[in-house]
Design an enzyme around this catalytic site. Structure first.
Site, PDB file in Angstrom:
ATOM      1  N   LEU A  88       0.830  -1.201   0.000  1.00  0.00           N
ATOM      2  CA  LEU A  88       0.000   0.000   0.000  1.00  0.00           C
ATOM      3  C   LEU A  88       0.867   1.254   0.000  1.00  0.00           C
ATOM      4  O   LEU A  88       1.851   1.349   0.739  1.00  0.00           O
ATOM      5  CB  LEU A  88      -0.900  -0.011   1.238  1.00  0.00           C
ATOM      6  CG  LEU A  88      -1.871   1.155   1.427  1.00  0.00           C
ATOM      7  CD1 LEU A  88      -2.945   1.123   0.357  1.00  0.00           C
ATOM      8  CD2 LEU A  88      -2.509   1.089   2.819  1.00  0.00           C
ATOM      9  N   ASP A 121       6.437  -4.957  14.143  1.00  0.00           N
ATOM     10  CA  ASP A 121       6.045  -4.465  12.820  1.00  0.00           C
ATOM     11  C   ASP A 121       5.469  -3.055  12.882  1.00  0.00           C
ATOM     12  O   ASP A 121       5.824  -2.177  12.107  1.00  0.00           O
ATOM     13  CB  ASP A 121       5.022  -5.426  12.210  1.00  0.00           C
ATOM     14  CG  ASP A 121       4.584  -5.017  10.831  1.00  0.00           C
ATOM     15  OD1 ASP A 121       5.171  -5.508   9.845  1.00  0.00           O
ATOM     16  OD2 ASP A 121       3.642  -4.200  10.721  1.00  0.00           O
ATOM     17  N   HIS A 129       7.723  -2.221   9.962  1.00  0.00           N
ATOM     18  CA  HIS A 129       6.995  -2.628   8.761  1.00  0.00           C
ATOM     19  C   HIS A 129       7.706  -2.274   7.457  1.00  0.00           C
ATOM     20  O   HIS A 129       7.811  -3.114   6.562  1.00  0.00           O
ATOM     21  CB  HIS A 129       5.591  -2.010   8.765  1.00  0.00           C
ATOM     22  CG  HIS A 129       4.708  -2.524   7.672  1.00  0.00           C
ATOM     23  ND1 HIS A 129       4.230  -3.814   7.641  1.00  0.00           N
ATOM     24  CD2 HIS A 129       4.227  -1.919   6.544  1.00  0.00           C
ATOM     25  CE1 HIS A 129       3.493  -3.989   6.557  1.00  0.00           C
ATOM     26  NE2 HIS A 129       3.474  -2.862   5.876  1.00  0.00           N
ATOM     27  N   SER A 167       3.137  -6.839   2.391  1.00  0.00           N
ATOM     28  CA  SER A 167       2.022  -6.111   2.982  1.00  0.00           C
ATOM     29  C   SER A 167       0.745  -6.314   2.146  1.00  0.00           C
ATOM     30  O   SER A 167       0.356  -7.454   1.893  1.00  0.00           O
ATOM     31  CB  SER A 167       2.393  -4.633   3.127  1.00  0.00           C
ATOM     32  OG  SER A 167       1.500  -3.957   3.975  1.00  0.00           O
ATOM     33  N   GLN A 168       0.125  -5.234   1.683  1.00  0.00           N
ATOM     34  CA  GLN A 168      -1.068  -5.379   0.845  1.00  0.00           C
ATOM     35  C   GLN A 168      -0.768  -6.212  -0.404  1.00  0.00           C
ATOM     36  O   GLN A 168      -1.650  -6.897  -0.924  1.00  0.00           O
ATOM     37  CB  GLN A 168      -1.604  -4.005   0.441  1.00  0.00           C
ATOM     38  CG  GLN A 168      -2.832  -4.057  -0.460  1.00  0.00           C
ATOM     39  CD  GLN A 168      -3.396  -2.688  -0.772  1.00  0.00           C
ATOM     40  OE1 GLN A 168      -4.097  -2.091   0.054  1.00  0.00           O
ATOM     41  NE2 GLN A 168      -3.092  -2.157  -1.949  1.00  0.00           N
TER      42      GLN A 168
END
Length: 295
Positions: A38, A221, A276, A104-105
């Protein structure tokens, strides 16, 4: 006569050396497909690509340049359709298969691609800090997208038709409004087969074509909430985290998670001390958690 034998030995030794050198230099590593997260773009993978090139020279590394930055907020089904076109172009040229890494996304996107693509030949799917069971928490991304809004109230936006036009809402999983999540979320509960559709059996069959599922995440994260979502853990309705085996999608094997586990195809890594945005930049994470699955 001895001179002839000596020359023969030298020639034989040289021939063996050349063959060995050729064999080592011609090792063919499977192509790798990388899908960013994202509000991200292909340049985010710069360090990861460098790590791959240093350890596996000659590897074909394919970063799909679609839905960068703000465009990554587009609905996930739209993204899946266009990413699949690009993925298919790569897999058609890779007769021995490919590996796929989603960050992630990007890992949620990869799930959709693998579930809807019957002709994929992905061997190892590496989900790097991916909210596999969804997201429910106040993070910097959340505050940027929904300023002055409490996480307890986001379902009022995400579980509306207009909210489902935002990628983030396609995996917003409010444990206090689970039925509404099932009714209104058009993406994650659908590919998880928590909602039965005419394509549910095909989704499961397609996903189970992967050889291994690699799940990487950790307690520091700072974005994925709960962080255990990266390992298919999630909150119950009291916001107590339950592990993968306690999830309905595992117990009922809705999309093949339990099948993968029982056949020994799930590898889980927990790494502390990684924020993250640093997962794909961390060389230790690469060497210990990613590199073993790129053969």
């Amino acid at each position: 006569m001895s001179g002839v034998n000596d020359r023969s030995c030298v020639l034989l030794t040289w021939s063996v050396f050349v063959v060995l050198c050729f064999s080592v230099s011609s090792i063919a590593y499977k192509p790798i497909i990388l899908i960013h997260g994202l509000l991200d773009e292909p340049s985010a993978f710069e360090e990861l690509v460098q790590f791959i090139n240093e350890t596996h020279p000659g590897t074909s590394v394919n970063i799909i340049d679609l839905y960068d930055d703000l465009d990554s907020l587009s609905p996930l089904w739209h993204q899946v359709g266009n990413f699949t076109i690009k993925v298919r172009e790569i897999t058609k040229k890779a007769k021995d298969g490919v590996h796929m890494l989603g960050f992630s996304q990007g890992g949620i996107l990869a799930r959709g691609i693998l579930s809807t693509m019957p002709d994929h030949n992905v061997h190892n799917f590496i989900a790097l800090s991916t909210p596999q069971m969804g997201q429910y928490g106040d993070t910097s991304y959340f505050q940027w997208l929904f300023p002055r809004t409490l996480k307890e109230e986001i379902y009022k936006v995400c579980y509306k038709d207009f909210g489902q036009n935002i990628s983030f809402c396609n995996y917003w999983n409010d444990p206090h409004h689970h039925q509404l999540y099932l009714q209104q979320n058009v993406y994650l509960p659908v590919i998880d087969n928590e909602v039965n559709t005419s394509r549910s059996n095909q989704f499961k069959e397609n996903y189970l074509k992967i050889k291994n599922l690699v799940l990487i995440g950790g307690p520091d994260d700072g974005v994925i909430t709960p962080w255990q979502s990266s390992h298919y853990g999630f909150f119950d309705d009291k916001e107590v985290v339950q592990d993968m085996t306690k999830q309905k999608v595992y117990q009922q094997d809705t999309f093949g998670l339990r099948t993968l586990d029982k056949r020994g195809s799930i590898k889980t890594y927990t790494v502390a001390g990684v924020e993250h945005t640093n997962w794909h930049k961390n060389e230790t994470v690469f060497k210990n958690c990613i590199l073993p699955w790129l053969t």
